[in-house]
Scaffold this motif. Structure first.
Motif, mmCIF file in Angstrom:
data_model
loop_
_atom_site.group_PDB
_atom_site.id
_atom_site.type_symbol
_atom_site.label_atom_id
_atom_site.label_comp_id
_atom_site.label_asym_id
_atom_site.label_seq_id
_atom_site.Cartn_x
_atom_site.Cartn_y
_atom_site.Cartn_z
ATOM 1 N N ASN A 143 108.880 -52.421 -29.486
ATOM 2 C CA ASN A 143 108.040 -51.185 -29.114
ATOM 3 C C ASN A 143 107.827 -51.711 -27.521
ATOM 4 O O ASN A 143 107.224 -52.582 -27.274
ATOM 5 N N THR A 186 107.914 -57.021 -31.561
ATOM 6 C CA THR A 186 108.296 -55.755 -32.240
ATOM 7 C C THR A 186 109.495 -55.399 -31.080
ATOM 8 O O THR A 186 109.499 -55.716 -29.913
ATOM 9 N N GLU A 235 107.968 -61.795 -39.511
ATOM 10 C CA GLU A 235 108.900 -60.779 -38.976
ATOM 11 C C GLU A 235 109.712 -60.299 -39.916
ATOM 12 O O GLU A 235 110.267 -59.093 -39.715
ATOM 13 N N SER A 261 99.576 -55.819 -37.947
ATOM 14 C CA SER A 261 100.509 -55.338 -38.712
ATOM 15 C C SER A 261 100.322 -54.826 -40.126
ATOM 16 O O SER A 261 100.383 -53.886 -40.772
#
Length: 401
Positions: free
Chosen positions: A64, A62, A36, A75
């Motif tokens: 999102n 994420t 991350e 990613s």
């Protein structure tokens, strides 16, 4: 750098004041995996031919709302990184194969990338498989037990890359069993794919720290060393509670199974089932060959995802349900000793231990100690000198408190 926030309740005549914690400190306290922390490794991949060693655990959380998680491969592709191929460990790239089942080469249906197996006959990437690769990323979730084969996959990937002078970037992840160190230390004459190094069953290190130890102790073939970069965790200590966001393998479905795993995986080298073929994998133990009067719990293993041919398939197994056991901070031997004593008393004509037990234990001593009737305290005492020696080695490679 770690920040500890302490709240003190003190009676004074001073007007209560509220202090706002600077956002930079809050950020440092937030747990982030190496994967991350893209800003730390993306620059190392630009313009390179990249290979990834990963599986279903190679994910990035994420913000999102439409997609909580994204796979590392997806990613990096979205960020313009050129991925040549993927190497898959035991259980495969999507983590569906049985324990011990040969993983075959193939194509990832989502990305079209070639997937090369590192489980089966080919446990080490060949020079041909690494041809034209500039950098290898290793990102797999470990659970902190020596016999979990992803450590061996890491060893062979580092060794292959060291021989070809290809750098390895290891994206670190938390160890859910990182809060303790315990068990017999492996004796080198018993090395196998479920134990390559002279370490205890539970070693209390993240996979990034462990990779540094492989390198620093020169455990690779011919004592060569790998060009290794570890992308560290943020906001982590070895006492940090961590719940895995996805299964690390088909038969470790939850936190309880992962915590029990170092203690009851020994039963894989006996005639006792650890719940493969049920939905309670590594949380129940039992056998049809035990005296049923001693046990009030039973289960029946049947083929399921991750266990096509479970031990004692279709038979009633009598034993223990461990799902409500308190969190372990040491290897628990009482169940192993208990089952052995029951078997010896009521089932002398059949063997309790298999040859796999010594591979899991990393020594012949544990089986002999149990057969000789040693108490758990006596067995544990026999580990202590080796554990203290290991802790000295371990201390040289720690990244986190």
């Amino acid at each position: 750098m770690n920040f500890i926030l302490i709240s003190c309740a003190v009676k004074t005549n001073v007007k209560e004041t509220t202090f706002e914690i600077p956002s930079i400190y809050i950020e440092k306290l937030t747990l982030k995996t190496g994967a991350e922390r893209t800003n730390l490794y993306l620059k190392l991949l630009k313009g390179k031919n990249v290979a990834i060693v990963g599986n279903q655990t190679s994910i990035i959380e994420t913000n999102n709302k439409q997609q909580d998680q994204i796979h590392l491969v997806d990613s990096l592709l979205s960020l313009g990184i050129h991925i040549e191929k993927v190497f898959a460990p035991e259980h495969g790239f999507r983590g569906k194969s049985d324990a011990g089942e040969t993983v075959i080469d193939g194509i990832d249906t989502k990305t079209g990338l070639p997937v090369i197996s590192l489980y089966g006959e080919n446990k080490k990437p060949s020079a041909d498989q690494l041809k034209n690769i500039d950098v290898v990323i290793f990102d797999i979730q470990d659970v902190g037990a020596r016999f979990y084969t992803y450590l061996s996959s890491l060893h062979y990937v580092m060794e292959a890359c060291a021989e070809l002078e290809i750098p390895v970037i290891l994206l670190d992840r938390p160890n859910p069993n990182g809060h303790y160190i315990d068990g017999p230390v492996l004796e080198l004459e018993h090395t196998s794919f479920v134990g390559l190094h002279k370490v205890p069953v539970v070693y209390g290190m993240t996979i990034g720290e462990y990779g540094q130890m492989i390198n620093g102790e020169k455990w690779l073939n011919n004592r060569i060393q790998c060009d290794l970069t570890v992308i560290p965790l943020q906001g982590y200590t070895h006492e940090t509670e961590y719940s895995l966001p996805v299964k690390s393998s088909p038969n470790l479905p939850n936190d309880k199974s992962i915590n029990l795993y170092p203690s009851i995986c020994f039963f894989e080298g006996t005639n006792v089932s650890v719940g493969r073929g049920t939905e309670m994998q590594f949380q129940v133990i039992g056998s049809p060959e035990l005296n049923i009067k001693q046990f009030n719990f039973k289960f029946v293993p049947k083929p399921n995802e991750g266990s096509k041919y479970p031990k004692h398939n279709g038979e009633i197994c009598y034993g223990y349900d461990l799902r409500k056991e308190k969190k372990l901070d040491r290897i628990e031997l009482k169940w192993l000793i208990d089952f052995y004593e029951n078997h010896k008393k009521y089932n002398k004509e059949k063997k309790f231990f298999t040859i796999f037990f010594t591979k899991l234990a990393g020594t012949e001593k544990l089986q002999k100690q149990i057969e000789q009737g040693l108490l758990e305290q006596e067995i544990r005492k026999s580990w202590q000198n080796d554990l203290e020696e290991f802790k000295i080695i371990r201390s040289k490679y720690l990244i986190y408190e």
